[in-house]
Design a protein around this motif. Structure first.
Motif, mmCIF file in Angstrom:
data_model
loop_
_atom_site.group_PDB
_atom_site.id
_atom_site.type_symbol
_atom_site.label_atom_id
_atom_site.label_comp_id
_atom_site.label_asym_id
_atom_site.label_seq_id
_atom_site.Cartn_x
_atom_site.Cartn_y
_atom_site.Cartn_z
ATOM 1 N N HIS A 10 1.156 12.943 9.157
ATOM 2 C CA HIS A 10 1.915 12.799 7.924
ATOM 3 C C HIS A 10 2.817 14.000 7.729
ATOM 4 O O HIS A 10 3.905 13.900 7.241
ATOM 5 C CB HIS A 10 0.986 12.786 6.708
ATOM 6 C CG HIS A 10 0.174 11.565 6.592
ATOM 7 N ND1 HIS A 10 -0.059 10.971 5.399
ATOM 8 C CD2 HIS A 10 -0.477 10.833 7.505
ATOM 9 C CE1 HIS A 10 -0.834 9.918 5.563
ATOM 10 N NE2 HIS A 10 -1.097 9.827 6.826
ATOM 11 N N ASP A 91 0.983 14.249 -1.348
ATOM 12 C CA ASP A 91 0.954 12.792 -1.209
ATOM 13 C C ASP A 91 -0.013 12.355 -0.112
ATOM 14 O O ASP A 91 -0.638 11.292 -0.216
ATOM 15 C CB ASP A 91 2.355 12.255 -0.883
ATOM 16 C CG ASP A 91 3.240 12.223 -2.123
ATOM 17 O OD1 ASP A 91 2.719 12.503 -3.218
ATOM 18 O OD2 ASP A 91 4.432 11.934 -1.981
ATOM 19 N N ASN A 92 -0.100 13.148 0.954
ATOM 20 C CA ASN A 92 -1.033 12.794 2.026
ATOM 21 C C ASN A 92 -2.453 12.654 1.480
ATOM 22 O O ASN A 92 -3.205 11.754 1.863
ATOM 23 C CB ASN A 92 -1.045 13.877 3.114
ATOM 24 C CG ASN A 92 0.201 13.850 3.966
ATOM 25 O OD1 ASN A 92 0.966 12.890 3.922
ATOM 26 N ND2 ASN A 92 0.407 14.895 4.744
ATOM 27 N N ALA A 95 -2.681 9.679 -1.122
ATOM 28 C CA ALA A 95 -2.615 8.327 -0.534
ATOM 29 C C ALA A 95 -4.006 7.753 -0.332
ATOM 30 O O ALA A 95 -4.238 6.555 -0.554
ATOM 31 C CB ALA A 95 -1.866 8.375 0.798
ATOM 32 N N LYS A 98 -5.674 6.226 -3.444
ATOM 33 C CA LYS A 98 -5.180 4.932 -3.940
ATOM 34 C C LYS A 98 -5.952 3.763 -3.343
ATOM 35 O O LYS A 98 -5.778 2.632 -3.763
ATOM 36 C CB LYS A 98 -3.708 4.763 -3.573
ATOM 37 C CG LYS A 98 -2.778 5.714 -4.272
ATOM 38 C CD LYS A 98 -1.364 5.373 -3.834
ATOM 39 C CE LYS A 98 -0.384 6.478 -4.137
ATOM 40 N NZ LYS A 98 0.853 6.331 -3.369
ATOM 41 N N ASP A 245 1.926 6.996 4.238
ATOM 42 C CA ASP A 245 1.586 5.549 4.140
ATOM 43 C C ASP A 245 2.199 4.721 5.263
ATOM 44 O O ASP A 245 2.476 3.522 5.123
ATOM 45 C CB ASP A 245 2.033 4.955 2.792
ATOM 46 C CG ASP A 245 1.422 5.685 1.627
ATOM 47 O OD1 ASP A 245 0.486 6.473 1.864
ATOM 48 O OD2 ASP A 245 1.867 5.490 0.506
ATOM 49 N N THR A 248 -0.242 1.474 8.290
ATOM 50 C CA THR A 248 -0.327 0.023 8.472
ATOM 51 C C THR A 248 0.879 -0.529 9.229
ATOM 52 O O THR A 248 0.748 -1.412 10.072
ATOM 53 C CB THR A 248 -0.458 -0.698 7.117
ATOM 54 O OG1 THR A 248 0.453 -0.104 6.198
ATOM 55 C CG2 THR A 248 -1.845 -0.586 6.548
ATOM 56 N N SER A 335 -5.658 -1.711 -2.794
ATOM 57 C CA SER A 335 -4.732 -0.722 -2.266
ATOM 58 C C SER A 335 -3.397 -0.852 -2.956
ATOM 59 O O SER A 335 -2.892 -1.945 -3.150
ATOM 60 C CB SER A 335 -4.573 -0.937 -0.766
ATOM 61 O OG SER A 335 -3.492 -0.187 -0.310
ATOM 62 N N LEU A 337 -0.864 0.708 -1.610
ATOM 63 C CA LEU A 337 0.018 1.231 -0.555
ATOM 64 C C LEU A 337 1.322 0.462 -0.538
ATOM 65 O O LEU A 337 1.307 -0.734 -0.741
ATOM 66 C CB LEU A 337 -0.658 1.086 0.798
ATOM 67 C CG LEU A 337 -1.644 2.166 1.174
ATOM 68 C CD1 LEU A 337 -2.261 1.837 2.536
ATOM 69 C CD2 LEU A 337 -1.017 3.528 1.212
#
Ligand SMILES: Cc1cc2nc3c(=O)[nH]c(=O)nc-3n(C[C@H](O)[C@H](O)[C@H](O)COP(=O)(O)O)c2cc1C
Length: 337
Positions: A10, A91-92, A95, A98, A245, A248, A335, A337
């Protein structure tokens, strides 16, 4: 044969200038040439350690708090600092918060096995060590302590191009450890070749090529502390601006053809489980290893790895996963995300 996979980092916000050169060795910079770290001499660090009473460390952030006490401000800022306002780093970590996990009960979880395989090599848990530079800033024998702890924990240690110990010393102190080598690609192709041949002959099993350093990030702490890493970094970056994020999307894009690993913000066993549920094969730790090293050297790194492994074991148990193979997307309850 050296192998390669995809490590999704990240966050790492240093960079290099085109045309930077290296003096023919992967030890780009030793602690002796590190600017502004005089206050973090072994003696200063040792004296701080003596004053600090031994206390139990129960989670990774305990190590963070103690490391802050023990390290000089310059070293602390170097380890902890992000670029600009530090949003990416925050944010890492955010994340993972969340995402919710779906607990599963009434399953036989009397035996939970955290072992897995990466690049064909068995490891005790999908929790390994990211490349970070200059471990001697945190503990006198730096990467040698890290390598021994990784070997004892039976996991993979990615040694940085900016290791402060020689590669030979790192290998000699932990000869049975699974080791990969992180490479900043040099403009001089011959130099890359020599370096790759050298690490291969030393038994490093894979190359981790860092591609996310287009320019030097605006690392405000390092600027205030007058730490100039730019002159020591060599990579002309290849990657577009970061996405956090991204896991995925990347997992979907590679369609199972290569293994995907993740680092950045892993602080709890739940974070490990969430990463695996979203498709990562293994996660890697950066700062927590340096915190462990700063607090207790080799023993600190071992404790960090053990705490996370135990937390991961608990997370697997509570979600009814008896093996790593049973971890899947269904565990993700909620999630944003
Ligand atoms: C102090 C420090 C030094 C780092 N040195 C390197 C390095 O030499 N090579 C590299 O590819 N990444 C380096 N990184 C990035 C880490 O490999 C990792 O991506 C980052 O620390 C995010 O993981 P974390 O949240 O667990 O710290 C460094 C990070 C930190 C904090």
């Amino acid at each position: 044969m050296l192998r390669s996979g995809l490590l999704l980092g990240h966050f790492w916000e240093f960079g290099a200038e085109e045309g930077d050169e290296v003096a023919g060795t992967p030890r780009i910079m030793t602690t002796a040439s590190w600017p502004q770290v005089e206050e973090n001499t072994d003696m200063a660090t040792a004296s701080k350690r003596q004053k600090t009473p031994e206390m139990p460390f129960v989670c990774l952030t305990d190590f963070q708090a103690q490391a802050r006490e023990r390290l000089s401000k310059t070293t602390w800022d170097y380890i902890e600092g992000g670029a600009g306002e530090g949003f990416t780093k925050e944010d890492n970590i955010a994340a993972f918060k969340k995402i919710r996990l779906r607990p599963r009960y009434l399953k036989d979880v009397s035996e939970v096995d955290t072992r897995t395989i990466i690049q064909g090599e068995k490891i005790s848990a999908p929790i390994c060590i990211s490349p970070t530079g200059f471990h001697c800033l945190a503990w006198p024998d730096g990467e040698m302590s890290t390598a021994r702890a990784a070997q004892a924990a039976d996991i993979c240690y990615i040694t940085s191009t900016y290791a402060s110990c020689t590669l030979e010393d790192i290998v000699a102190t932990a000869p049975r450890g699974l080791r990969w080598f992180q490479l900043y690609v040099q403009r001089d192709r011959q130099l890359n070749k020599q370096l790759i041949q050298r690490v291969e002959s030393l038994g490093f099993k894979a190359l981790v090529i860092t591609v996310d350093v287009p320019i030097t990030g605006n690392r405000r702490h390092d600027i205030r502390n007058q730490v100039d890493l730019k002159t020591n970094l060599l990579l002309k970056d290849l990657r577009s601006p970061k996405e956090i994020d991204a896991l995925t999307e990347v997992v979907a894009a590679v369609k199972g053809k290569i293994e995907v690993y993740l680092d950045g913000g892993i602080r709890t066993g739940n974070d490990v489980l969430k990463s695996l549920a979203l498709g990562a094969k293994c996660v890697f730790l950066g700062r927590p290893i340096l915190w462990g090293l700063a607090c207790k050297g080799e023993r600190g790194v071992e404790e960090v790895l053990n705490i996370l492994k135990n937390e991961f074991h608990t997370s697997m148990t509570l979600t009814g996963c008896r093996s790593v193979a049973e971890i899947n997307r269904d565990l993700i309850q909620f999630s944003r995300l």
